[in-house]
Design an enzyme around this catalytic site. Structure first.
Site, PDB file in Angstrom:
ATOM      1  N   GLY A  24       0.842  -1.191   0.000  1.00  0.00           N
ATOM      2  CA  GLY A  24       0.000   0.000   0.000  1.00  0.00           C
ATOM      3  C   GLY A  24       0.874   1.237   0.000  1.00  0.00           C
ATOM      4  N   GLY A  55      -4.937  16.237   0.402  1.00  0.00           N
ATOM      5  CA  GLY A  55      -6.070  15.581   1.060  1.00  0.00           C
ATOM      6  C   GLY A  55      -5.745  15.108   2.467  1.00  0.00           C
ATOM      7  NE  ARG A  56      -0.508  11.243   2.737  1.00  0.00           N
ATOM      8  CZ  ARG A  56       0.302  11.256   1.690  1.00  0.00           C
ATOM      9  NH1 ARG A  56       0.913  12.362   1.328  1.00  0.00           N
ATOM     10  NH2 ARG A  56       0.505  10.159   1.006  1.00  0.00           N
ATOM     11  NE  ARG A  74     -14.093   3.044  39.359  1.00  0.00           N
ATOM     12  CZ  ARG A  74     -14.794   1.962  39.691  1.00  0.00           C
ATOM     13  NH1 ARG A  74     -16.113   1.974  39.595  1.00  0.00           N
ATOM     14  NH2 ARG A  74     -14.183   0.878  40.108  1.00  0.00           N
ATOM     15  CD  GLN A 104      -0.054  17.649  41.701  1.00  0.00           C
ATOM     16  OE1 GLN A 104       0.835  16.983  42.249  1.00  0.00           O
ATOM     17  NE2 GLN A 104      -0.087  18.960  41.736  1.00  0.00           N
ATOM     18  N   GLY A 109      -9.618   2.314  33.795  1.00  0.00           N
ATOM     19  CA  GLY A 109      -9.429   1.072  34.527  1.00  0.00           C
ATOM     20  C   GLY A 109      -9.974  -0.117  33.741  1.00  0.00           C
ATOM     21  CD  GLU A 164      -6.363  10.047   2.317  1.00  0.00           C
ATOM     22  OE1 GLU A 164      -5.615  10.961   1.910  1.00  0.00           O
ATOM     23  OE2 GLU A 164      -7.603  10.083   2.238  1.00  0.00           O
ATOM     24  N   GLY A 165      -1.367   6.707   3.531  1.00  0.00           N
ATOM     25  CA  GLY A 165       0.076   6.740   3.720  1.00  0.00           C
ATOM     26  C   GLY A 165       0.443   6.571   5.179  1.00  0.00           C
ATOM     27  CD  GLU A 223       5.858   3.872  10.148  1.00  0.00           C
ATOM     28  OE1 GLU A 223       4.828   4.040   9.489  1.00  0.00           O
ATOM     29  OE2 GLU A 223       5.880   3.294  11.250  1.00  0.00           O
TER      30      GLU A 223
HETATM   31  C1  LIG Z   1      -9.638   1.186   7.121  1.00  0.00           C
HETATM   32  C2  LIG Z   1      -8.771   1.371   5.919  1.00  0.00           C
HETATM   33  C3  LIG Z   1      -9.282   1.977   4.781  1.00  0.00           C
HETATM   34  C4  LIG Z   1      -8.510   2.093   3.630  1.00  0.00           C
HETATM   35  N1  LIG Z   1      -9.071   2.635   2.491  1.00  0.00           N
HETATM   36  C5  LIG Z   1      -8.375   2.607   1.335  1.00  0.00           C
HETATM   37  C6  LIG Z   1      -8.988   3.010   0.113  1.00  0.00           C
HETATM   38  O1  LIG Z   1     -10.163   3.432   0.078  1.00  0.00           O
HETATM   39  N2  LIG Z   1      -8.275   2.894  -1.053  1.00  0.00           N
HETATM   40  C7  LIG Z   1      -6.981   2.434  -1.053  1.00  0.00           C
HETATM   41  O2  LIG Z   1      -6.390   2.364  -2.120  1.00  0.00           O
HETATM   42  N3  LIG Z   1      -6.363   2.057   0.096  1.00  0.00           N
HETATM   43  C8  LIG Z   1      -7.026   2.128   1.283  1.00  0.00           C
HETATM   44  N4  LIG Z   1      -6.429   1.728   2.459  1.00  0.00           N
HETATM   45  C9  LIG Z   1      -5.051   1.193   2.405  1.00  0.00           C
HETATM   46  C10 LIG Z   1      -4.014   2.083   3.079  1.00  0.00           C
HETATM   47  O3  LIG Z   1      -3.794   3.233   2.324  1.00  0.00           O
HETATM   48  C11 LIG Z   1      -2.761   1.214   3.261  1.00  0.00           C
HETATM   49  O4  LIG Z   1      -3.063   0.266   4.281  1.00  0.00           O
HETATM   50  C12 LIG Z   1      -1.559   2.031   3.640  1.00  0.00           C
HETATM   51  O5  LIG Z   1      -1.110   2.841   2.572  1.00  0.00           O
HETATM   52  C13 LIG Z   1      -0.376   1.125   4.082  1.00  0.00           C
HETATM   53  O6  LIG Z   1      -0.183   0.110   3.141  1.00  0.00           O
HETATM   54  P1  LIG Z   1      -0.062  -1.412   3.639  1.00  0.00           P
HETATM   55  O7  LIG Z   1      -1.168  -1.695   4.580  1.00  0.00           O
HETATM   56  O8  LIG Z   1       0.072  -2.258   2.447  1.00  0.00           O
HETATM   57  O9  LIG Z   1       1.267  -1.436   4.487  1.00  0.00           O
HETATM   58  P2  LIG Z   1       2.766  -1.682   3.882  1.00  0.00           P
HETATM   59  O10 LIG Z   1       3.004  -0.831   2.684  1.00  0.00           O
HETATM   60  O11 LIG Z   1       3.006  -3.136   3.770  1.00  0.00           O
HETATM   61  O12 LIG Z   1       3.606  -1.131   5.099  1.00  0.00           O
HETATM   62  C14 LIG Z   1       3.608  -1.790   6.376  1.00  0.00           C
HETATM   63  C15 LIG Z   1       4.404  -0.947   7.335  1.00  0.00           C
HETATM   64  O13 LIG Z   1       5.757  -0.953   6.927  1.00  0.00           O
HETATM   65  C16 LIG Z   1       6.369   0.273   7.248  1.00  0.00           C
HETATM   66  N5  LIG Z   1       6.888   0.880   6.003  1.00  0.00           N
HETATM   67  C17 LIG Z   1       6.491   0.650   4.736  1.00  0.00           C
HETATM   68  N6  LIG Z   1       7.189   1.370   3.861  1.00  0.00           N
HETATM   69  C18 LIG Z   1       8.060   2.098   4.591  1.00  0.00           C
HETATM   70  C19 LIG Z   1       9.059   3.086   4.291  1.00  0.00           C
HETATM   71  N7  LIG Z   1       9.316   3.455   3.006  1.00  0.00           N
HETATM   72  N8  LIG Z   1       9.758   3.646   5.293  1.00  0.00           N
HETATM   73  C20 LIG Z   1       9.500   3.278   6.585  1.00  0.00           C
HETATM   74  N9  LIG Z   1       8.579   2.376   6.946  1.00  0.00           N
HETATM   75  C21 LIG Z   1       7.854   1.803   5.966  1.00  0.00           C
HETATM   76  C22 LIG Z   1       5.280   1.129   7.903  1.00  0.00           C
HETATM   77  O14 LIG Z   1       5.322   0.951   9.314  1.00  0.00           O
HETATM   78  C23 LIG Z   1       4.013   0.524   7.387  1.00  0.00           C
HETATM   79  O15 LIG Z   1       2.890   0.731   8.223  1.00  0.00           O
HETATM   80  C24 LIG Z   1      -7.172   1.632   3.625  1.00  0.00           C
HETATM   81  C25 LIG Z   1      -6.635   1.061   4.788  1.00  0.00           C
HETATM   82  C26 LIG Z   1      -7.410   0.926   5.930  1.00  0.00           C
HETATM   83  C27 LIG Z   1      -6.800   0.284   7.142  1.00  0.00           C
END
Ligand SMILES: Cc1cc2nc3c(=O)[nH]c(=O)nc-3n(C[C@H](O)[C@H](O)[C@H](O)COP(=O)(O)OP(=O)(O)OC[C@H]3O[C@@H](n4cnc5c(N)ncnc54)[C@H](O)[C@@H]3O)c2cc1C
Length: 383
Positions: A134, A246-247, A272, A283, A343, A367-368, A371
């Site tokens: 992703g 967008g982010r 509570r 505190q 708790g 959305e990325g 990292e």
């Molecule tokens: C609820 C939800 C909704 C989503 N909706 C959409 C959608 O509508 N459309 C769509 O296209 N996608 C969608 N996504 C996907 C989302 O954008 C991806 O999950 C995200 O970009 C991360 O990709 P991945 O899960 O494949 O993780 P990976 O790319 O496998 O990465 C795993 C981890 O590795 C580390 N990592 C990876 N690359 C690097 C780097 N270069 N440097 C340092 N660390 C790194 C990070 O810790 C990262 O979290 C959605 C995800 C979720 C959970």
């Protein structure tokens, strides 16, 4: 305590914020726990959101939308996510991908695809992520090949919001194999009833349960040649630019969740009792609440500053990445602390704090992953 006060919101966005707050109170909050438990697509709330004019509101007025800018959308995001992140995501995602078609697509594409979404007759989605990656936008493998007057798509997409529910998606696919891997991708409009398009829901999620994502398989999926959006090979740059601004709204997702967590923690510690007094009288508890608020307000100030920078095209990628990182991580942090203050009761699944805790894990990824945001912040630092 109004954590999401309008003071920081530019004047022109306050009406949208007020509408979103009223809608969230009437239509989201009362059903949030039930929808989270059910884990189903909240069609009824989506339709109510459409009736209220709060879905696809960013699309241009001439097509039937309300032409809301990034600050108005951010204001809505904060309010929706405070009420429930899953429902918030569903409402905000109903026009996902449309902005790309608006910016790069043809007049015909605007009429045929954007107008029905703007008029709330259809919903869309954006398909980028794949089962194998992703994060690496230039490493995706779903391909699109030209065959006569059609494009033929093959491959898989994963995590795609509305993959099952949408009428059409903007799909990111590989169209070239040049050494410059950034020029190898293009965007396409793919109707979900196109031959060769199959989608099913991904497994049950622990958070944002009132939103649905899907796994798509393109098996010789054929679409007309005119469904290419913009220029062939321009997809990576278009998408990067789209995410870049967008982010800043994803930061708003974090702020809404964080506000919910702080509200819950405040309410709980004032009720509570322990050791013959209310636990808010310790505190160390007061300091935790003070830190939660301080972090939250710092994140919110940054996020709204970033929104202005994005709106003014002033190094938007840098500002949006910073806002997204800070606001979403503050959400994780305050949700974690709010859990501790609850708790043992923190782990009851129907508690709002437990929802916020689980939901907060998601915007730090989508959305990325953060990292990737840090890479973007460093690379785009003005030097
Ligand atoms: C609820 C939800 C909704 C989503 N909706 C959409 C959608 O509508 N459309 C769509 O296209 N996608 C969608 N996504 C996907 C989302 O954008 C991806 O999950 C995200 O970009 C991360 O990709 P991945 O899960 O494949 O993780 P990976 O790319 O496998 O990465 C795993 C981890 O590795 C580390 N990592 C990876 N690359 C690097 C780097 N270069 N440097 C340092 N660390 C790194 C990070 O810790 C990262 O979290 C959605 C995800 C979720 C959970």
């Amino acid at each position: 305590m109004d954590l999401l006060d309008e003071g920081i919101v530019p004047e022109h966005a306050r009406e949208a914020k007020a509408e979103a707050r009223a809608f969230a109170a009437d239509e989201i909050e009362p059903v949030a726990a039930e929808k989270f438990a059910a884990g189903e697509y909240p069609w009824d709330v989506l339709e109510a959101g459409m009736d209220a004019g709060l879905v696809a509101a960013d699309l241009p007025e001439e097509l039937g939308g309300r032409g809301f800018d990034i600050q108005q959308i951010l204001a809505i995001a904060e309010e929706f996510y405070r009420a429930d992140a899953g429902i918030g995501l569903t409402l905000m995602l109903a026009s996902f991908g449309c902005e790309l078609v608006e910016q790069y697509g043809s007049e015909e594409q605007h009429e045929q695809y954007l107008r029905p979404v703007a008029q709330n007759d259809q919903i869309s989605g954006l398909a980028v992520s794949e089962p194998e990656t992703g994060s690496d936008l230039a490493g995706m493998s779903t391909s699109a090949e030209k065959d006569g007057d059609e494009w033929v798509l093959n491959g898989e997409k994963y995590w795609v919001g509305n993959a099952v529910e949408a009428d059409w998606l903007t799909v990111y696919a590989k169209t070239g194999d040049r050494d410059d891997r950034y020029g190898n991708y293009s965007l396409f409009i793919v109707p979900t009833d196109a031959p060769g398009y199959e989608a099913e829901h991904i497994p049950e999620k622990m958070g944002m349960r009132a939103s649905k994502q899907g796994h798509i398989v393109f098996d010789d999926c054929r679409i007309p040649e005119e469904n290419l959006v913009g220029t062939e090979g321009g997809g990576f740059y278009a998408l990067a630019d789209f995410f870049n601004h967008g982010r800043v709204v994803v930061g708003g997702h974090g702020l809404g969740i964080a506000a919910a967590a702080i509200e819950e923690a405040e309410a709980f510690v004032h009720e509570r009792e322990g050791f013959g007094r209310n636990i808010n009288e310790f505190q160390s508890v007061q300091h935790i609440l003070a830190d939660m608020q301080t972090e939250f307000r710092a994140a919110r100030a940054l996020n709204w500053q970033a929104a202005e920078k994005v709106k003014n095209h002033d190094n938007p990628g840098y500002w949006a990445a910073m806002a997204k990182t800070k606001s979403t991580e503050v959400a994780v942090d305050v949700a974690e602390r709010g859990m501790q203050l609850h708790g043992g009761r923190s782990i009851f699944t129907d508690r709002r704090i437990a929802r916020a805790y689980r939901d907060a894990r998601i915007p730090v990824i989508y959305e990325g992953a953060n990292e990737i945001q840090r890479n973007l912040i460093y690379r785009q630092t003005p030097r």
